[in-house]
Design a protein around this motif. Structure first.
Motif, PDB file in Angstrom:
ATOM      1  N   ALA A 149      30.906  52.133  38.758  1.00  9.65           N
ATOM      2  CA  ALA A 149      30.143  52.725  39.862  1.00  9.65           C
ATOM      3  C   ALA A 149      30.128  51.810  41.082  1.00  9.65           C
ATOM      4  CB  ALA A 149      28.719  53.010  39.395  1.00  9.65           C
ATOM      5  N   ALA A 150      30.385  50.524  40.867  1.00 12.37           N
ATOM      6  CA  ALA A 150      30.332  49.574  41.983  1.00 12.37           C
ATOM      7  C   ALA A 150      31.673  49.446  42.708  1.00 12.37           C
ATOM      8  CB  ALA A 150      29.889  48.200  41.457  1.00 12.37           C
ATOM      9  N   THR A 151      32.655  50.293  42.354  1.00 12.50           N
ATOM     10  CA  THR A 151      33.959  50.202  43.035  1.00 12.50           C
ATOM     11  C   THR A 151      33.978  51.086  44.283  1.00 12.50           C
ATOM     12  OG1 THR A 151      34.833  51.946  41.596  1.00 12.50           O
ATOM     13  CG2 THR A 151      35.264  49.682  40.929  1.00 12.50           C
ATOM     14  N   ASP A 152      34.937  50.791  45.193  1.00  7.65           N
ATOM     15  CA  ASP A 152      35.036  51.585  46.423  1.00  7.65           C
ATOM     16  C   ASP A 152      35.945  52.808  46.199  1.00  7.65           C
ATOM     17  OD1 ASP A 152      37.635  50.685  46.444  1.00  7.65           O
ATOM     18  OD2 ASP A 152      37.302  49.137  47.966  1.00  7.65           O
ATOM     19  N   ALA A 153      36.288  53.478  47.301  1.00  4.71           N
ATOM     20  CA  ALA A 153      37.076  54.720  47.185  1.00  4.71           C
ATOM     21  C   ALA A 153      38.439  54.477  46.536  1.00  4.71           C
ATOM     22  CB  ALA A 153      37.254  55.335  48.564  1.00  4.71           C
ATOM     23  N   GLU A 154      38.956  53.242  46.691  1.00  3.87           N
ATOM     24  CA  GLU A 154      40.265  52.912  46.068  1.00  3.87           C
ATOM     25  C   GLU A 154      40.136  52.467  44.617  1.00  3.87           C
ATOM     26  OE1 GLU A 154      40.441  51.602  49.695  1.00  3.87           O
ATOM     27  OE2 GLU A 154      41.163  53.680  49.674  1.00  3.87           O
ATOM     28  N   GLY A 155      38.896  52.440  44.138  1.00  6.57           N
ATOM     29  CA  GLY A 155      38.682  51.985  42.747  1.00  6.57           C
ATOM     30  C   GLY A 155      38.569  50.482  42.618  1.00  6.57           C
ATOM     31  N   VAL A 156      38.423  49.772  43.766  1.00  6.79           N
ATOM     32  CA  VAL A 156      38.361  48.307  43.739  1.00  6.79           C
ATOM     33  C   VAL A 156      36.907  47.844  43.821  1.00  6.79           C
ATOM     34  CG1 VAL A 156      38.988  46.185  44.993  1.00  6.79           C
ATOM     35  CG2 VAL A 156      40.641  48.059  44.766  1.00  6.79           C
ATOM     36  N   GLY A 157      36.558  46.875  42.985  1.00  5.50           N
ATOM     37  CA  GLY A 157      35.197  46.333  43.003  1.00  5.50           C
ATOM     38  C   GLY A 157      35.198  44.814  43.046  1.00  5.50           C
ATOM     39  N   LEU A 406      42.595  42.718  37.403  1.00  4.56           N
ATOM     40  CA  LEU A 406      41.553  41.714  37.273  1.00  4.56           C
ATOM     41  C   LEU A 406      42.025  40.404  37.896  1.00  4.56           C
ATOM     42  CD1 LEU A 406      38.894  40.692  35.870  1.00  4.56           C
ATOM     43  CD2 LEU A 406      40.289  40.219  33.849  1.00  4.56           C
ATOM     44  N   ALA A 407      41.189  39.805  38.755  1.00 10.25           N
ATOM     45  CA  ALA A 407      41.549  38.499  39.335  1.00 10.25           C
ATOM     46  C   ALA A 407      40.268  37.766  39.708  1.00 10.25           C
ATOM     47  CB  ALA A 407      42.413  38.697  40.582  1.00 10.25           C
ATOM     48  N   LEU A 408      40.363  36.437  39.761  1.00  4.64           N
ATOM     49  CA  LEU A 408      39.204  35.672  40.251  1.00  4.64           C
ATOM     50  C   LEU A 408      39.039  35.953  41.738  1.00  4.64           C
ATOM     51  CD1 LEU A 408      39.568  32.178  38.499  1.00  4.64           C
ATOM     52  CD2 LEU A 408      38.087  34.104  37.881  1.00  4.64           C
ATOM     53  N   ARG A 429      37.480  40.163  41.255  1.00  9.43           N
ATOM     54  CA  ARG A 429      37.914  41.360  41.959  1.00  9.43           C
ATOM     55  C   ARG A 429      38.608  42.204  40.896  1.00  9.43           C
ATOM     56  NH1 ARG A 429      42.370  43.666  44.039  1.00  9.43           N
ATOM     57  NH2 ARG A 429      42.223  44.656  46.079  1.00  9.43           N
ATOM     58  N   TYR A 430      38.261  43.495  40.827  1.00  5.34           N
ATOM     59  CA  TYR A 430      38.824  44.304  39.745  1.00  5.34           C
ATOM     60  C   TYR A 430      39.099  45.726  40.226  1.00  5.34           C
ATOM     61  CZ  TYR A 430      33.991  46.002  39.482  1.00  5.34           C
ATOM     62  OH  TYR A 430      32.764  46.527  39.793  1.00  5.34           O
ATOM     63  N   ARG A 431      39.945  46.381  39.471  1.00  3.92           N
ATOM     64  CA  ARG A 431      40.192  47.805  39.742  1.00  3.92           C
ATOM     65  C   ARG A 431      39.940  48.575  38.448  1.00  3.92           C
ATOM     66  NH1 ARG A 431      43.250  50.550  43.631  1.00  3.92           N
ATOM     67  NH2 ARG A 431      44.198  48.614  44.393  1.00  3.92           N
TER      68      ARG A 431
END
Ligand code: HEM
Length: 433
Positions: A149-157, A406-408, A429-431
């Motif tokens: 739910a915390a991701t943006d429109a591109e699915g990135v959080g 997934l990345a730091l 940072r994650y998708r």
């Protein structure tokens, strides 16, 4: 205790000092200390001002040897966690001569230890845990949903995974098993962080005060006890199908267990029950974020999840040390241990022992076999190990299929503590799908 005449086995001062230096456990220096000890003085004596001398057990085989001989190496004769002479003096003064502020399973030996362990053992066995699987999965799904739910429109959080998931998921699991109301979880979390993070400049209760000016602080234990005393009364008045009710009504040898023993039981289950699991979960995610090939490996084959869980526990080894006291003169790996000597079991060293693990400083999500010592061994082998592994497995089963990148996303940080520590900050940072 004996004076420990083994001057020839004294370990270099810089290594001894790092064993009692909380920041050394946060910045990774401790692993270099352990490596040098394993190869040069795997069973040597640490002499540090203000601390009774102790043997430092760093090899996997020697840690097992001590841990399985529970009659020869006691938990309760002295403090089972490292403590300085001044702290020990204050505890004994407050506790009528006893070296223990609490009387948990960790502080006991035979015959009491088995009797008290039996009070809750059935709760932690896989057969009983199975009936909790659905309830735990609901909690895991909610944690994963929160990330999605915390991701943006591109699915990135972007988040601090420790705050977003790792702390709260195991906390909710153990508190629901215990029967602690959900509204009280933040209080439980804060008290646990203050207990285990007492040496951490950000987590300690008196965090603003420099360490050398801090007084020995009993207040966290007192706050925990006050909370659990009230909970215990409510469970006696209104019994439920939960662990707090079991503890509240426990009897040993036909008599109710004492207030100190009951409060100690609550405290160990409430604290050990989530902090360690939080650390292992965050430790795994950190390692996966730094090792894209390992992340790809488990994503491609979800049957590796149980191996990932074991490796994350080995990798993080949240419980760094426990102490034992020799009950007899004994030869251990060629060292002359005297009755009364104190020994530090360095689990995180055993878990990086080159004699047992191939490439021990690498995170291998599919490591098999994985004979790590992170849950200890012998009579005190972690009571919650099946629960810990089960809840981590369920979280990965829910999270990995949906986590595509997934990345730091900044600098992670470990907490500073010589007893129990783990990641306290993990920006990612994650998708997600
Ligand atoms: C990754 C998670 C965990 C790790 C790494 C861990 C580690 C440990 C270690 C090293 C010991 C001492 C073993 C020894 O002296 O041989 C221990 C004991 C214990 N653990 Fe855990 N633990 C974890 C999770 C849990 C959970 C989820 C619970 C409970 C709900 C729990 C409750 C206990 C208790 C009650 C003991 C004392 C057992 C005894 O003395 O008989 N632990 N744990």
């Amino acid at each position: 205790m004996s004076v420990m005449t083994a001057a020839d086995h004294r370990i270099p001062q810089d290594l001894a000092d790092s064993l009692v230096t909380p920041p050394a456990y946060a910045d990774g220096r401790i692993f270099e200390t352990y490596r040098r000890l394993r190869s040069n003085e795997p069973l040597g004596v640490a002499r540090i001002e203000g601390v009774d001398p102790f043997w430092v057990v760093t090899r996997h085989a020697d840690i097992l040897e001590v841990s399985r001989q529970n009659d020869l190496f006691h938990n309760g004769d002295r403090s089972p966690t490292l403590i300085g002479q001044e702290g020990d003096r204050k505890v004994r003064e407050m506790m009528g001569g006893s070296p223990h502020l609490l009387r948990t399973l960790i502080h006991m030996d035979a015959p009491d230890h088995l009797k008290y362990r039996a009070l809750t053992q059935a709760w932690f066995m896989p057969q009983n845990l199975k009936r909790l699987e659905d309830q735990i999965r609901v909690i895991a799904k909610a944690a994963v949903e929160k990330l999605a739910a915390a991701t943006d429109a591109e699915g990135v959080g972007h988040c601090d995974f420790v705050q977003a998931v790792a702390l709260h998921y195991p906390l909710r699991v153990i508190m629901s098993i215990m029967g602690v109301p959900q509204d009280d979880e933040p209080r439980m979390l804060k008290l646990t962080q203050e207990l285990f993070g007492a040496a951490d400049p950000e987590l300690a209760r008196d965090a603003g005060t420099p360490p050398e000016e801090r007084d020995f602080d009993f207040s966290v234990i007192i706050d925990f006890s006050n909370y659990f005393r009230a909970l215990s009364e409510s469970k006696r008045a209104d019994p439920k199908d939960d662990l707090a009710t079991v503890i509240a009504n426990s009897q040993v040898d036909g008599a109710p267990i004492s207030d100190l023993e009951a409060m100690s039981y609550y405290i160990i289950v409430a604290t050990a029950g989530h902090d360690t699991t939080s650390s292992s979960t965050a430790g795994a995610l950190w390692a996966l974020a730094e090792n894209p090939a390992e992340f790809a490996k488990v994503k491609a084959d979800l049957s590796l999840i149980p191996a990932l869980v074991d490796e994350s526990i080995r990798w993080t080894t949240p419980v760094k040390t426990f102490m034992r006291t020799a009950t007899e003169d004994v030869d251990l790996a060629g060292r002359d241990i005297k009755k009364g000597d104190w020994l530090m079991l360095c689990y995180a060293s055993g878990n990086r022992d080159e004699a047992v693990f191939e490439a021990p400083d690498e995170f291998h999500a599919d490591r098999r076999p994985n004979k790590h010592l992170a849950f200890g061994y012998g009579a005190h082998l972690c009571l919650g190990q099946h629960l810990a592994k089960m809840e981590m497995r369920i979280l990965w089963e829910e999270l990995l299929p949906r986590l595509s990148e997934l990345a730091l996303d900044g600098a992670p940080a470990m907490s500073e503590a010589v007893f129990v520590n783990g990641p306290k900050r993990l920006p990612i940072r994650y998708r997600m799908s």
